[in-house]
Design an enzyme around this catalytic site. Structure first.
Site, PDB file in Angstrom:
ATOM      1  N   ASP A 202      23.598  17.455  46.675  1.00 50.15           N
ATOM      2  CA  ASP A 202      22.425  16.760  46.148  1.00 50.15           C
ATOM      3  C   ASP A 202      22.775  16.391  44.720  1.00 50.15           C
ATOM      4  OD1 ASP A 202      20.019  15.982  44.995  1.00 50.15           O
ATOM      5  OD2 ASP A 202      18.824  17.383  46.156  1.00 50.15           O
ATOM      6  N   HIS A 203      23.093  15.117  44.497  1.00 50.91           N
ATOM      7  CA  HIS A 203      23.686  14.751  43.202  1.00 50.91           C
ATOM      8  C   HIS A 203      22.734  15.004  42.036  1.00 50.91           C
ATOM      9  CE1 HIS A 203      21.512  10.957  44.097  1.00 50.91           C
ATOM     10  NE2 HIS A 203      21.448  10.837  42.789  1.00 50.91           N
ATOM     11  N   HIS A 265      15.635  15.812  46.581  1.00 50.36           N
ATOM     12  CA  HIS A 265      15.641  15.789  45.111  1.00 50.36           C
ATOM     13  C   HIS A 265      14.405  16.475  44.509  1.00 50.36           C
ATOM     14  CE1 HIS A 265      19.001  13.266  45.625  1.00 50.36           C
ATOM     15  NE2 HIS A 265      18.412  12.097  45.598  1.00 50.36           N
TER      16      HIS A 265
END
Length: 510
Positions: A202-203, A265
């Protein structure tokens, strides 16, 4: 450049400020010619090389269907690095990296192609000393995961014992499309790789400002004592985008804003905001604390009021007229897919009971911004006349994840003059002004962590499944409703404002 601190006499292994370098290893990117590789992964690899954070025996191996040679892949990689790198492009860095690029051509169902990939990794043990160490990045559609994983199992690519070193896999979101599919995917991956070798990326968790939440809360005595329901009125987490869906029509219309952003996110940001202090900053302890939060998340009693979704119509943004979602290329005229979601959640723990967490995300909003806003309760007594504090609001702490990364503290201050007038003022901390170091891109940090085997910033399968437990009931409710319409360039549908107004609150305007 050495692969370990002890291999370089100028580096004292006792100095923990010095970066730890990974072992000699290969990063294999499936889908190496796609947008993610071109825009993010290859530039991140170049930036890591430019910062001296890759070992001398690092190799980037691309796997895709194009009939390319190593040189043609190198030309593609150079162009990607020149366009997307955050650090200056240097010929000496590129020459070192270009000598460590390999390309394997084939489809995911091609046995010979995977046999060739296995042979390439064996050759790299001799030419680059990777000793069997390899990470496999699945930059591919989730529908292709099963065939690729089975090919890796067949060829022994996933086996640590057969390789003689470590083997890891990196999976991009979405991690399934509901709880059932997430469990199926987790079972499939766990059949091929051991859980410790699976990195679900999950960047957003790689962004410096997100990680700074740990420092803000646990390295200071200023905030943690008031980080609870006794002093916090509410929490707002916003991820706003000014762009539309771009070329992602097929993916987006099947996914929507809730599955694309809220499930991963935003819920991860909620977990980091609400978690208890971990006993250490190891991967297991941080995941444990995040998981406790996700398991404590409660849904609103009234979905119709406190779970709002919307779809943008045509409007004006930055002085230009933009089309609506239903007018976008390849979007069905009767699509009910949402481009905006706002929801009120609770966290049923002693620390947070009674504090609402308002989460929202949307496309074609006025500006691109991601932030966490902690709104504190009002002072129980103000020894001023009401007219003195007419413009005074709640104290607020805002963590800006992007852009203009930093922290803002809003508090009351006396206005200069003879009268006692108190008004809100803001104190700003900006990363770019406080530190000379440039902020690394999120994929830089996460790729480096994969090579180091540090899973701290990667959600595990239990977190993924708990996130879907939260999202699935909302998706079930929304399936029988149509999204509200909001004009492109606005802050979302009026129903989202009404949601907070019913609680006597309003959205912060970033």
């Amino acid at each position: 450049m050495a692969s370990t601190a002890s291999g370089n006499p100028l580096r004292d292994p006792r100095d923990r400020r010095l970066p730890r370098l990974p072992d000699n290893s290969a990063l294999v990117v499936f889908g190496a010619t796609g947008d993610l590789a071109r825009k993010k992964l290859i530039p991140a690899v170049y930036d890591l090389a430019n910062r001296g954070l890759l070992p001398p025996g690092f190799v980037l191996v691309g796997f895709a269907r194009r009939d390319w040679s190593d040189d043609e892949f190198a030309a593609f990689a150079r162009e990607s690095a020149e366009r997307g790198a955050r650090t200056p492009f240097r010929e000496d860095t590129w020459e070192r990296l270009a000598g460590s690029l390999r390309f394997c051509q084939g489809s995911f169902s091609d046995d010979a192609a995977f046999d060739g990939l296995a042979a390439t990794l064996t050759d790299l043990e001799h030419s680059h000393g990777i000793r069997g160490n390899a990470a496999f990045y699945l930059s591919i559609p989730p529908t292709a995961f099963p065939v690729v994983l089975k090919q890796m199992q067949r060829t022994g690519l996933a086996s640590n014992e057969a390789a003689g070193g470590w083997r890891r896999v990196v999976i991009e979101k979405p991690f399934g499309h509901d709880l059932e599919s997430a469990r199926e995917l987790n079972s499939l991956v766990d059949d091929v790789f051991t859980p410790d070798d699976v990195f679900r990326i999950d960047h957003y968790l790689g962004k410096e400002t997100v990680q700074n939440l740990f420092a803000l809360r646990f390295a200071n005595t200023l905030f943690e004592p008031i980080w609870n329901s006794h002093f916090v009125d509410s929490v707002q987490i916003t991820m706003a985008e000014d762009v539309g869906i771009g070329t992602r029509a097929g993916f987006y219309d099947e996914t929507g804003a809730a599955r694309d952003v809220l499930q991963n996110h935003l819920l991860q940001l909620l977990a980091l905001t609400a978690m208890e202090e971990p006993v250490s900053f190891g991967a297991d302890t941080i995941r444990t604390e995040k998981l406790k939060v996700l398991r404590a998340v409660s849904l609103p009693d009234d979905y119709a009021t406190f779970a709002v979704r919307g779809q943008y119509s045509q409007g004006w943004l930055a002085g230009e007229r933009v089309r609506g979602y239903l007018e976008e290329a390849d979007i069905p005229a009767d699509s009910t897919t949402e481009t905006f979601v706002a929801v009120k959640l609770g966290v049923e723990t002693r620390r947070w009971a009674g504090v609402p967490f308002y989460l929202r995300t949307g496309k074609r909003l006025p500006r691109r911004v991601t932030e966490i806003a902690i709104t504190f309760t009002k002072a129980p007594h103000l020894p001023f006349d009401e007219t003195d504090t007419a413009e005074l609001g709640n104290n607020q702490l805002v963590i800006r994840v992007q852009p203009d990364e930093g922290v803002t503290l809003r508090f009351g201050s006396k206005v200069p003059g003879s009268a006692m007038e108190v008004r809100d003022v803001a104190m700003d901390f900006l990363f770019g002004e406080a530190f000379t170091e440039a902020l690394p891109e999120a994929y830089e940090r996460l790729i480096l962590d994969v090579l180091l085997g540090d899973a701290t910033l990667f959600p595990n399968n239990a977190e993924v499944e708990e996130s879907w437990r939260i999202i699935d009931p909302l998706e079930e409710f929304w399936r029988s409703t149509k999204p509200h319409t909001y004009r492109a360039g606005s802050w979302g549908p009026a129903a989202a404002d009404d949601m907070l107004a019913r609680d006597g609150r309003r959205w912060r305007r970033p």
